[in-house]
Write a protein that holds these residues in place. Structure first.
Motif, PDB file in Angstrom:
ATOM      1  N   LEU A 118       0.828  -1.364  -0.278  1.00 62.75           N
ATOM      2  CA  LEU A 118      -0.026   0.028  -0.164  1.00 62.75           C
ATOM      3  C   LEU A 118       0.843   1.418  -0.062  1.00 62.75           C
ATOM      4  CD1 LEU A 118      -2.757  -0.884   2.365  1.00 62.75           C
ATOM      5  CD2 LEU A 118      -2.743  -1.279  -0.243  1.00 62.75           C
ATOM      6  N   GLY A 119       2.043   1.042   0.368  1.00 62.79           N
ATOM      7  CA  GLY A 119       2.769   2.465   0.435  1.00 62.79           C
ATOM      8  C   GLY A 119       2.576   3.511   1.541  1.00 62.79           C
ATOM      9  N   THR A 120       2.639   4.468   0.930  1.00 69.77           N
ATOM     10  CA  THR A 120       2.205   5.702   1.993  1.00 69.77           C
ATOM     11  C   THR A 120       0.969   6.546   1.893  1.00 69.77           C
ATOM     12  OG1 THR A 120       3.279   7.258   0.567  1.00 69.77           O
ATOM     13  CG2 THR A 120       4.681   6.237   2.058  1.00 69.77           C
ATOM     14  N   ASP A 121       0.312   5.981   0.769  1.00 68.54           N
ATOM     15  CA  ASP A 121      -1.142   6.687   0.825  1.00 68.54           C
ATOM     16  C   ASP A 121      -2.212   5.979   1.402  1.00 68.54           C
ATOM     17  OD1 ASP A 121      -3.213   8.001  -0.222  1.00 68.54           O
ATOM     18  OD2 ASP A 121      -3.440   7.130  -2.057  1.00 68.54           O
ATOM     19  N   ARG A 122      -2.266   6.132   2.732  1.00 68.15           N
ATOM     20  CA  ARG A 122      -2.934   5.442   3.852  1.00 68.15           C
ATOM     21  C   ARG A 122      -3.177   6.661   4.883  1.00 68.15           C
ATOM     22  NH1 ARG A 122       0.121   0.001   5.741  1.00 68.15           N
ATOM     23  NH2 ARG A 122      -1.969  -0.367   6.676  1.00 68.15           N
ATOM     24  N   PRO A 123      -4.310   6.354   5.723  1.00 70.15           N
ATOM     25  CA  PRO A 123      -4.604   7.299   6.612  1.00 70.15           C
ATOM     26  C   PRO A 123      -3.503   7.398   7.960  1.00 70.15           C
ATOM     27  CG  PRO A 123      -6.340   5.527   6.331  1.00 70.15           C
ATOM     28  CD  PRO A 123      -5.203   5.262   5.593  1.00 70.15           C
ATOM     29  N   LEU A 124      -3.346   8.395   8.533  1.00 71.36           N
ATOM     30  CA  LEU A 124      -2.424   8.826   9.415  1.00 71.36           C
ATOM     31  C   LEU A 124      -2.364   7.640  10.764  1.00 71.36           C
ATOM     32  CD1 LEU A 124      -0.288  10.690  10.826  1.00 71.36           C
ATOM     33  CD2 LEU A 124      -2.236  11.607  12.048  1.00 71.36           C
ATOM     34  N   ASP A 125      -1.062   6.954  10.909  1.00 68.75           N
ATOM     35  CA  ASP A 125      -0.808   6.098  11.795  1.00 68.75           C
ATOM     36  C   ASP A 125      -0.603   6.534  13.136  1.00 68.75           C
ATOM     37  OD1 ASP A 125      -0.088   3.683  13.400  1.00 68.75           O
ATOM     38  OD2 ASP A 125       1.710   3.478  12.368  1.00 68.75           O
ATOM     39  N   VAL A 126      -1.926   6.711  13.930  1.00 77.04           N
ATOM     40  CA  VAL A 126      -2.074   7.444  15.324  1.00 77.04           C
ATOM     41  C   VAL A 126      -1.469   6.695  16.454  1.00 77.04           C
ATOM     42  CG1 VAL A 126      -3.637   8.225  16.845  1.00 77.04           C
ATOM     43  CG2 VAL A 126      -3.959   8.619  14.477  1.00 77.04           C
ATOM     44  N   ASP A 127      -0.632   7.258  17.091  1.00 73.47           N
ATOM     45  CA  ASP A 127       0.077   6.520  18.062  1.00 73.47           C
ATOM     46  C   ASP A 127      -0.294   6.899  19.586  1.00 73.47           C
ATOM     47  OD1 ASP A 127       1.820   4.802  19.772  1.00 73.47           O
ATOM     48  OD2 ASP A 127       3.692   6.059  19.469  1.00 73.47           O
ATOM     49  N   ASN A 128      -1.659   6.309  19.645  1.00 74.18           N
ATOM     50  CA  ASN A 128      -2.203   6.541  21.000  1.00 74.18           C
ATOM     51  C   ASN A 128      -2.520   5.477  22.010  1.00 74.18           C
ATOM     52  OD1 ASN A 128      -4.313   5.414  19.795  1.00 74.18           O
ATOM     53  ND2 ASN A 128      -5.800   6.887  19.680  1.00 74.18           N
ATOM     54  N   GLY A 129      -1.759   4.433  21.649  1.00 74.56           N
ATOM     55  CA  GLY A 129      -1.953   3.114  22.550  1.00 74.56           C
ATOM     56  C   GLY A 129      -3.084   2.462  21.964  1.00 74.56           C
ATOM     57  N   SER A 130      -3.890   2.730  20.938  1.00 71.22           N
ATOM     58  CA  SER A 130      -4.819   1.812  20.491  1.00 71.22           C
ATOM     59  C   SER A 130      -4.412   0.980  19.186  1.00 71.22           C
ATOM     60  CB  SER A 130      -6.280   2.537  20.208  1.00 71.22           C
ATOM     61  OG  SER A 130      -6.007   3.322  19.048  1.00 71.22           O
ATOM     62  N   GLN A 131      -5.064  -0.209  19.040  1.00 71.70           N
ATOM     63  CA  GLN A 131      -4.719  -0.736  17.773  1.00 71.70           C
ATOM     64  C   GLN A 131      -5.852  -1.018  17.250  1.00 71.70           C
ATOM     65  OE1 GLN A 131      -2.586  -4.237  19.253  1.00 71.70           O
ATOM     66  NE2 GLN A 131      -0.552  -3.608  18.405  1.00 71.70           N
ATOM     67  N   ASP A 132      -5.714  -1.203  15.788  1.00 69.68           N
ATOM     68  CA  ASP A 132      -6.860  -1.632  15.035  1.00 69.68           C
ATOM     69  C   ASP A 132      -6.258  -2.529  13.963  1.00 69.68           C
ATOM     70  OD1 ASP A 132      -9.137   0.847  15.113  1.00 69.68           O
ATOM     71  OD2 ASP A 132      -7.219   1.500  15.050  1.00 69.68           O
ATOM     72  N   ILE A 133      -7.354  -3.615  13.857  1.00 66.59           N
ATOM     73  CA  ILE A 133      -6.876  -5.061  13.236  1.00 66.59           C
ATOM     74  C   ILE A 133      -7.995  -5.383  12.153  1.00 66.59           C
ATOM     75  CG2 ILE A 133      -6.379  -7.456  13.447  1.00 66.59           C
ATOM     76  CD1 ILE A 133      -6.265  -5.640  16.702  1.00 66.59           C
ATOM     77  N   LEU A 134      -7.923  -5.607  10.963  1.00 64.93           N
ATOM     78  CA  LEU A 134      -8.790  -6.067  10.051  1.00 64.93           C
ATOM     79  C   LEU A 134      -8.711  -7.530  10.135  1.00 64.93           C
ATOM     80  CD1 LEU A 134     -10.929  -5.916   7.673  1.00 64.93           C
ATOM     81  CD2 LEU A 134      -9.032  -5.908   6.190  1.00 64.93           C
ATOM     82  N   VAL A 135      -9.856  -8.297  10.389  1.00 65.48           N
ATOM     83  CA  VAL A 135      -9.905  -9.682  10.625  1.00 65.48           C
ATOM     84  C   VAL A 135     -10.977 -10.170   9.538  1.00 65.48           C
ATOM     85  CG1 VAL A 135     -10.542 -11.588  12.194  1.00 65.48           C
ATOM     86  CG2 VAL A 135      -9.663  -9.343  13.097  1.00 65.48           C
ATOM     87  N   LEU A 136     -10.469 -11.054   8.693  1.00 63.63           N
ATOM     88  CA  LEU A 136     -11.164 -11.797   7.638  1.00 63.63           C
ATOM     89  C   LEU A 136     -11.350 -13.179   7.786  1.00 63.63           C
ATOM     90  CD1 LEU A 136      -9.897  -9.774   4.445  1.00 63.63           C
ATOM     91  CD2 LEU A 136     -11.956  -9.230   5.806  1.00 63.63           C
ATOM     92  N   GLY A 137     -12.487 -13.665   7.281  1.00 61.93           N
ATOM     93  CA  GLY A 137     -12.512 -15.039   6.747  1.00 61.93           C
ATOM     94  C   GLY A 137     -12.570 -15.427   5.643  1.00 61.93           C
ATOM     95  N   SER A 138     -11.445 -16.300   5.106  1.00 55.79           N
ATOM     96  CA  SER A 138     -11.057 -16.563   3.813  1.00 55.79           C
ATOM     97  C   SER A 138     -11.976 -17.876   3.582  1.00 55.79           C
ATOM     98  CB  SER A 138      -9.765 -16.942   3.716  1.00 55.79           C
ATOM     99  OG  SER A 138      -9.600 -17.558   2.260  1.00 55.79           O
ATOM    100  N   ASP A 139     -12.801 -17.476   2.194  1.00 57.56           N
ATOM    101  CA  ASP A 139     -13.717 -18.477   1.742  1.00 57.56           C
ATOM    102  C   ASP A 139     -13.077 -19.145   0.299  1.00 57.56           C
ATOM    103  OD1 ASP A 139     -15.838 -20.154   1.052  1.00 57.56           O
ATOM    104  OD2 ASP A 139     -17.212 -18.607   0.485  1.00 57.56           O
ATOM    105  N   THR A 140     -12.119 -19.823   0.334  1.00 55.37           N
ATOM    106  CA  THR A 140     -11.511 -20.506  -0.897  1.00 55.37           C
ATOM    107  C   THR A 140     -12.440 -21.585  -0.965  1.00 55.37           C
ATOM    108  OG1 THR A 140      -9.430 -21.245  -2.024  1.00 55.37           O
ATOM    109  CG2 THR A 140      -9.841 -21.371   0.351  1.00 55.37           C
ATOM    110  N   ARG A 141     -12.472 -22.016  -2.453  1.00 55.35           N
ATOM    111  CA  ARG A 141     -13.166 -23.264  -2.638  1.00 55.35           C
ATOM    112  C   ARG A 141     -12.075 -24.477  -3.146  1.00 55.35           C
ATOM    113  NH1 ARG A 141     -18.051 -21.952  -0.674  1.00 55.35           N
ATOM    114  NH2 ARG A 141     -19.044 -20.312  -1.835  1.00 55.35           N
ATOM    115  N   SER A 142     -10.827 -24.400  -2.718  1.00 56.59           N
ATOM    116  CA  SER A 142     -10.044 -25.397  -3.253  1.00 56.59           C
ATOM    117  C   SER A 142      -9.865 -26.286  -2.094  1.00 56.59           C
ATOM    118  CB  SER A 142      -8.614 -24.838  -3.699  1.00 56.59           C
ATOM    119  OG  SER A 142      -8.137 -23.842  -2.771  1.00 56.59           O
TER     120      SER A 142
END
Length: 362
Positions: free
Chosen positions: A61-85
């Motif tokens: 993604l490089g640098t074109d992303r929202p500001l990385d705020v250092d306030n002690g919190s964390q944000d995680i994207l959690v995905l379920g992968s639905d592959t058919r193989s």
């Protein structure tokens, strides 16, 4: 490009789609497994590193992303992968077309102090602007003004899914965790099942689930059926399934809290081996040491400290199998998380729901 549509309240028709879902075991399911430092199993961590698959989100993604705020919190994207193989095909059904889908998605916000969390489920059928993105093969994909949310993953993989979420929320994702069908089922079995109570009968031939009202200790196969079912409960929508998934995750978190007291070294190793084979992470978490440290910071967050909501949406008047974001209410959710504040109750009042709340309890 498709024109913007107007949301419409009301119940959703049972969709024609037969595609199945995977539940994301969220960060905490792995947390109870990985936080084994005091059990004498630290020496085996190095043997498990090769199990972990990772994606370099930062490089993609490089640098074109929202500001990385250092306030002690964390944000995680959690995905379920639905592959058919492979083994996922046997569990999930459907056609093996070589593709994979993110049929379950949650933004997990861990508040400063790591004592509580806010979890926002994003329905896979939500129509959203999808930004331009580049897949793992270096192929660029054009932006789309109105696309199903889960198309981001099937189009450009994990990096495109992260970019889409960051574009929607204005929040930089600190980490990425992905779990698949077969790993989920095996992990539940090795945990000894998960106990839940159903307040009504649930029967769904498509997810191979048949439960009478009452208390059950679900096997991995039954758990997978529960978090995939949509036709057997509520209004048959994906929103109802999300309500079941959220209830199941709380039950699972409660179960995982007991993992640390297991006394069998083989049992603990088997759990860690399965968990590391089950997840795909961002490159910053791609070692057992880093993953265990991350999970250790989450182990104090129990079910009572998790506020789980669904992204505010309404059914699409042009297609009852799609939902549209309630922009003002959604923005109040994301603004709260950006500022490390609690999600206001008003943000989810009057929005579409799947009528399955309370069907599963722990």
């Amino acid at each position: 490009m498709a024109a913007e549509r107007t949301p419409k309240s009301g119940h959703r028709r049972k969709p024609r789609s037969r595609r199945h879902k995977a539940l994301v075991v969220a960060a905490w399911s792995a947390a109870g497994v990985f936080v084994l430092g005091g059990t004498g199993l630290g020496y085996v961590y190095f043997n498990l590193n090769d199990n972990i698959k990772s994606v370099d989100i930062d490089q993609a993604l490089g640098t074109d992303r929202p500001l990385d705020v250092d306030n002690g919190s964390q944000d995680i994207l959690v995905l379920g992968s639905d592959t058919r193989s492979g083994s996922n095909k046997e569990l999930g059904g459907g056609t093996d077309d070589g593709s994979a889908r993110s049929d379950t998605a949650m933004v997990v916000h861990v508040y400063e102090g790591h004592k509580k969390a806010g979890v926002v489920s994003i329905p896979r059928d939500t129509l959203v602007p999808r930004p331009e993105c580049t897949d793992s093969e270096g192929v660029r994909h054009d932006a789309a003004s109105l696309a199903m949310f889960n198309s981001a993953y099937s189009t450009g993989g994990a990096a495109c899914a992260v970019k889409t979420v960051e574009s929607m929320t204005g929040i930089r994702m600190d980490h990425y965790v992905e779990v698949d069908f077969s790993g989920f089922q095996k992990l539940i079995d090795e945990l000894g099942g998960v106990e839940v109570t159903t307040t009504e009968d649930i029967t769904d031939k498509e997810s191979h689930l048949d439960l009478e009202a009452g208390t059950h200790r679900l096997t991995g196969k039954q758990s997978l059926g529960l978090v995939r079912t949509r036709h057997g409960v509520g209004d048959g929508s994906d929103l109802g399934r999300i309500q079941l998934q959220q209830a199941f995750i709380k039950a699972l978190v409660e179960q995982v809290k007991d993992v640390g007291v297991l006394t069998s070294p083989k049992k603990l190793y088997d759990l860690a081996d399965t968990a590391t084979k089950t997840v795909t992470t961002d490159s910053d978490l791609a070692s057992v040491k880093e993953l265990a440290s991350f999970a250790n910071g989450l182990k104090g967050i129990g079910p009572s400290k998790m506020n789980m909501v669904t992204l505010p949406v309404q059914y699409d008047s042009a297609d009852a199998n799609r939902v549209l974001v309630e922009k003002d209410k959604a923005e109040s959710v994301w603004t709260a998380l950006r500022n490390d504040r609690a999600i206001p109750k008003s943000a989810t009042e009057g929005t579409a729901s799947g009528d399955a709340k309370g069907v599963v309890t722990s």
